[in-house]
Design a protein around this motif. Structure first.
Motif, PDB file in Angstrom:
ATOM      1  N   PHE A  22      39.266  47.483  42.209  1.00 56.21           N
ATOM      2  CA  PHE A  22      38.227  46.024  43.031  1.00 56.21           C
ATOM      3  C   PHE A  22      37.186  45.693  42.421  1.00 56.21           C
ATOM      4  N   LEU A  23      36.599  47.286  41.566  1.00 51.78           N
ATOM      5  CA  LEU A  23      34.904  46.892  40.478  1.00 51.78           C
ATOM      6  C   LEU A  23      35.610  45.973  39.091  1.00 51.78           C
ATOM      7  N   ASN A  25      37.582  43.518  39.286  1.00 50.53           N
ATOM      8  CA  ASN A  25      37.990  42.107  40.031  1.00 50.53           C
ATOM      9  C   ASN A  25      36.377  41.492  40.802  1.00 50.53           C
ATOM     10  N   VAL A  26      35.208  42.552  40.297  1.00 53.12           N
ATOM     11  CA  VAL A  26      34.268  42.231  41.173  1.00 53.12           C
ATOM     12  C   VAL A  26      33.304  41.986  39.664  1.00 53.12           C
ATOM     13  N   SER A  61      42.786  45.633  43.699  1.00 51.05           N
ATOM     14  CA  SER A  61      43.054  44.188  43.179  1.00 51.05           C
ATOM     15  C   SER A  61      42.872  43.154  43.769  1.00 51.05           C
ATOM     16  N   GLY A  64      39.551  42.763  46.306  1.00 50.35           N
ATOM     17  CA  GLY A  64      38.428  42.143  44.872  1.00 50.35           C
ATOM     18  C   GLY A  64      38.949  40.522  44.384  1.00 50.35           C
ATOM     19  N   TRP A  68      36.277  36.876  46.026  1.00 46.92           N
ATOM     20  CA  TRP A  68      35.905  35.853  44.923  1.00 46.92           C
ATOM     21  C   TRP A  68      36.270  34.673  45.905  1.00 46.92           C
ATOM     22  N   THR A 124      39.946  37.135  37.306  1.00 47.33           N
ATOM     23  CA  THR A 124      38.858  37.550  38.387  1.00 47.33           C
ATOM     24  C   THR A 124      38.526  35.866  39.329  1.00 47.33           C
TER      25      THR A 124
END
Length: 202
Positions: A22-23, A25-26, A61, A64, A68, A124
């Motif tokens: 998750f991180l 993708n951020v 994934s 994240g 966006w 991302t």
């Protein structure tokens, strides 16, 4: 960076894989190319469940990417253009860059979402034009999940199949990761300075 990833996965197991993905993708400087092979190696060692690694990694994934997507949907094209006009120099983006990216996405939305999930540096940000362009949430989630799952399978398999040889690679990963992050920072500063100079001459 690699030590942080290793410690989190050792502490939290497959759920930690989901958090790091998750991180990733951020905050793009955290690379999935390190996370998922490590998780695959741990699964080969019997420390983690292979299925849990895949499910949590893919869930992280997609979550994240959805963040966006939602930002893009809420901001919208006009507000994004105004924002880039004012602050784009700090993102090393111009309004023309945004227009071209959205126009390109409008022509290739499904393929861009699917294949974009497998391209470093793109996976991302590809969610932002998806939200801005009004791509349906269900369609977005289908193609994002499919692309993320395929990419994760490939990365997990690489770590799983390396097994004992992976330990030889680990010693080199942390300094290499730090060098990559340093190169990204240097490239960013260079692009910001160049755009500031270009704006002064227009």
């Amino acid at each position: 960076m690699f030590d942080f990833i290793t410690n989190l996965i050792d502490t939290m197991g497959a759920f930690g894989v989901g958090i790091v993905m998750f991180l990733e993708n951020v905050f793009p400087p955290i690379p999935s190319e390190l996370i998922m092979p490590l998780a695959g190696f741990n699964a080969a060692e019997g420390k983690l469940s292979l299925a849990a690694v895949f499910l949590w990694g893919t869930a992280g994934s997609v979550l994240g990417a959805y963040l966006w997507y939602e930002i893009g949907r809420r901001v919208g094209r006009e507000r994004l253009q105004r924002f880039i006009g004012q602050y784009g120099v700090w993102l090393t983006l111009s309004q023309d860059d945004i227009r071209r990216a959205i126009d390109w996405f409008d022509r290739h939305d499904k393929a861009a979402t699917f294949f974009g999930r497998m391209i470093p540096g793109v996976r991302t940000l590809i969610s932002v034009p998806a939200g801005i362009s009004g791509m349906g949430l269900v369609r977005f989630l289908i193609y994002t999940t499919a692309g993320s799952a395929l990419w994760n399978v490939a990365l997990i398999a690489s770590g799983f199949l390396l097994q004992a040889n992976y330990e030889r690679v680990v010693d080199y990963l942390n300094p290499i990761t730090n060098l990559i992050i340093g190169a990204i920072v240097i490239a960013y500063v260079y692009r910001v300075i160049r755009q500031i100079r270009e704006r002064r001459h227009t």
